[in-house]
Design a protein around this motif. Structure first.
Motif, PDB file in Angstrom:
ATOM      1  N   THR A 136     -10.097   2.762   4.295  1.00 11.70           N
ATOM      2  CA  THR A 136      -8.666   3.329   4.067  1.00 11.70           C
ATOM      3  C   THR A 136      -8.051   2.006   4.978  1.00 11.70           C
ATOM      4  O   THR A 136      -6.909   1.517   4.957  1.00 11.70           O
ATOM      5  CB  THR A 136      -8.150   4.547   3.940  1.00 11.70           C
ATOM      6  OG1 THR A 136      -8.947   5.175   2.920  1.00 11.70           O
ATOM      7  CG2 THR A 136      -7.068   4.439   4.104  1.00 11.70           C
ATOM      8  N   PRO A 139       1.080  -1.398   0.111  1.00  9.56           N
ATOM      9  CA  PRO A 139       0.311   0.118  -0.303  1.00  9.56           C
ATOM     10  C   PRO A 139       0.742   0.947   0.198  1.00  9.56           C
ATOM     11  O   PRO A 139       0.636   2.566  -0.597  1.00  9.56           O
ATOM     12  CB  PRO A 139      -0.910  -0.033   1.259  1.00  9.56           C
ATOM     13  CG  PRO A 139      -1.556  -1.353   1.430  1.00  9.56           C
ATOM     14  CD  PRO A 139       0.318  -2.064   1.209  1.00  9.56           C
ATOM     15  N   ALA A 191       1.468   3.785  -3.415  1.00  6.62           N
ATOM     16  CA  ALA A 191       0.751   5.501  -2.770  1.00  6.62           C
ATOM     17  C   ALA A 191       2.005   6.513  -3.597  1.00  6.62           C
ATOM     18  O   ALA A 191       1.646   7.492  -4.059  1.00  6.62           O
ATOM     19  CB  ALA A 191       0.152   5.748  -1.317  1.00  6.62           C
ATOM     20  N   ARG A 241      -7.832  -2.143   4.886  1.00  7.61           N
ATOM     21  CA  ARG A 241      -6.574  -2.658   3.659  1.00  7.61           C
ATOM     22  C   ARG A 241      -5.624  -2.963   3.978  1.00  7.61           C
ATOM     23  O   ARG A 241      -5.666  -4.603   3.487  1.00  7.61           O
ATOM     24  CB  ARG A 241      -6.488  -1.793   2.778  1.00  7.61           C
ATOM     25  CG  ARG A 241      -7.858  -0.448   2.291  1.00  7.61           C
ATOM     26  CD  ARG A 241      -7.752   0.282   1.406  1.00  7.61           C
ATOM     27  NE  ARG A 241      -8.912   1.145   0.727  1.00  7.61           N
ATOM     28  CZ  ARG A 241      -8.148   2.603   0.746  1.00  7.61           C
ATOM     29  NH1 ARG A 241      -7.004   3.542  -0.293  1.00  7.61           N
ATOM     30  NH2 ARG A 241      -9.304   3.282   0.080  1.00  7.61           N
ATOM     31  N   ALA A 276      -5.016   2.784  -5.351  1.00  4.71           N
ATOM     32  CA  ALA A 276      -5.531   2.182  -3.982  1.00  4.71           C
ATOM     33  C   ALA A 276      -5.896   0.402  -4.417  1.00  4.71           C
ATOM     34  O   ALA A 276      -5.353  -0.381  -2.943  1.00  4.71           O
ATOM     35  CB  ALA A 276      -7.183   2.268  -3.190  1.00  4.71           C
ATOM     36  N   THR A 288      -5.869   7.848  -7.222  1.00  2.64           N
ATOM     37  CA  THR A 288      -5.900   7.699  -6.202  1.00  2.64           C
ATOM     38  C   THR A 288      -6.670   5.993  -5.814  1.00  2.64           C
ATOM     39  O   THR A 288      -6.872   5.468  -4.931  1.00  2.64           O
ATOM     40  CB  THR A 288      -7.402   8.401  -5.354  1.00  2.64           C
ATOM     41  OG1 THR A 288      -6.975   9.843  -5.016  1.00  2.64           O
ATOM     42  CG2 THR A 288      -7.098   7.962  -3.805  1.00  2.64           C
TER      43      THR A 288
END
Length: 449
Positions: free
Chosen positions: A424, A79, A83, A427, A213, A209
């Motif tokens: 979020t 993750p 990002a 996850r 994700a 975004t």
């Protein structure tokens, strides 16, 4: 039901469905069973681990260590890397991770059994390749050889698909890439590339975004177990890039080029797998999400014309898709399909899907039914719903009973995008649950693919 609870409830129901599907075959409930009119040996061969096609066999292989390492790394750093990486690197990273993940899972079963020998089984395409000495003649007579119980009948997988599937492996052989290992590499590379196509589509339709994700979940999805060395992985990759190009076309000033590319790929996909006709539902979702309806209409017309070119080439070569489709339905019922009761597989198929996509995806799909997002024509939400609808239609057709963890790969890979809708904060835990399930399934069941 609101918030995170919706996902937990959906995942729990999915897990219950899987448990019931595994238990029911042992309860002897008449036709609510994986196989009827079959010997004990046939049940062991074709339904020992129903709803998954395989055999109980707790085992490890040299792919076990790398697979576990990739799973741990994906959970710990996936993750955050997704990002932070520059966007241009994300699709490549997702593709590479998906490829290595799928290869490692295949290697749990060993090089020959898990990879190089999978596509050389007696019902697979490679067994038919040496018999093709005249490609134009093979295409021209293809439909006449679909039905079983005749001297020149195609073997099972060849007869069950349009000629594009067989031609692919014949062409590989002709250029010097013959044999099971090269065929497996082909399916692995193209099948795993679907992960990159999915994140590109998500970014195009719903922004950076959402794509970031979803990226870790798409990269290490449980679908990789069947993508590595099944021709359906190849079909999934072709279809995924067709959808990606279609999405890019709806946002492009020069839409004709990506739209034509999308049409050619999706048209080719129709001649790889009859079931890929249902990818039209995912394509429709992409067009529905287009910001400008006139552009969407132009893209649709261009893509349709390009797909028609593919169909026209095959028609000129002597193969008419609809003839093949009618005959393949007859061939389907000539085989084991008549012994697979719809009373079990109508819902056990969906249990196989849960195994193939993992609990995180099931939870994500529950969050897909967001009224505000759907009213706003959120592309990511619509695409997931399109894939879900394709699966429902495939299930109700009764032309997919068992082996759907493999057969429905062109649709299930898109369901994994739903993980972008998970809250979020949860996850990382959902990702851990997904990879753990994939590792357990792959180490406890010796899958047929």
């Amino acid at each position: 039901m609101k918030g995170a609870n919706r996902g937990y409830v959906a995942a729990g129901l999915g897990a219950l469905l899987v448990v019931v599907a595994f238990v029911v075959p042992h309860l002897h409930l008449g036709i609510v069973t994986p196989l009827i009119n079959s010997t004990a040996q046939q049940v062991r061969d074709f339904a020992q681990t129903a709803p998954i096609f395989g055999w109980w066999n707790a085992h490890v292989g040299w792919g076990s260590g790398p697979a576990i390492a990739i799973a741990v790394a994906a959970v710990l750093w996936g993750p955050s890397l997704s990002a932070r990486l520059p966007w241009r690197a994300v699709p490549w990273a997702v593709w590479a991770t998906s490829c290595v993940w799928a290869f490692s899972l295949a290697m749990v079963d060993g090089w020959q059994r898990g990879f190089a020998g999978r596509l050389t089984a007696r019902h697979e395409y490679l067994r038919q390749v040496p018999t093709i000495t005249d490609i134009p003649e093979a295409v021209r007579t293809f439909a006449s050889r679909i039905l079983d119980f005749q001297p020149n009948s195609w073997i099972t997988h060849v007869s069950g698909h349009p000629p594009g599937a067989l031609l692919t492996f014949v062409w590989l052989d002709r250029v010097g890439l013959g044999g099971g290992a090269w065929a497996a590499v082909w399916c692995l590379l193209i099948g795993s590339s679907a992960a990159a196509a999915i994140v590109i589509t998500l970014k195009t339709l719903s922004g950076d975004t959402v794509a970031r994700a979803a990226a870790p979940f798409v990269a290490v999805a449980p679908t990789a177990i069947w993508i590595a060395v099944s021709a359906d992985g190849y079909y999934a990759g072709v279809a995924a890039w067709g959808i990606a190009l279609l999405a890019l076309a709806t946002r492009s000033r020069r839409a004709v080029y990506p739209a034509a590319g999308a049409g050619l790929l999706l048209g080719w996909g129709m001649f790889l797998n009859y079931g890929l006709g249902l990818i039209a539902l995912v394509a429709a979702a992409v067009l529905l999400a287009a910001p400008d309806r006139r552009t969407a209409a132009r893209v649709l017309v261009t893509a349709a014309l390009a797909a028609a070119v593919v169909a026209g080439v095959f028609a000129l070569a002597g193969f008419w898709w609809f003839d093949g489709y009618v005959l393949v339905q007859q061939r389907y019922w000539q085989g084991i399909a008549s012994n697979r009761p719809f009373q079990y597989w109508s819902w056990a198929n969906l249990a196989a899907v849960v195994c193939a996509v993992g609990p995180a995806t099931v939870a994500g799909v529950a969050h897909t039914f967001d009224r505000a997002a759907l009213r706003g024509r959120s592309g990511a939400h619509l695409v997931v719903l399109g894939a879900l609808l394709a699966i429902v239609c495939a299930d109700l057709s009764m032309l997919s009973k068992a082996e759907t963890e493999r057969i429905w790969l062109p649709f299930t890979v898109w369901l994994t995008a739903a993980c972008a809708f998970l809250p979020t904060g949860s996850r990382r835990w959902w990702l851990a649950l997904n990879v753990t399930g994939a590792l357990l399934l792959n180490h406890l069941i010796l899958t047929n693919w």
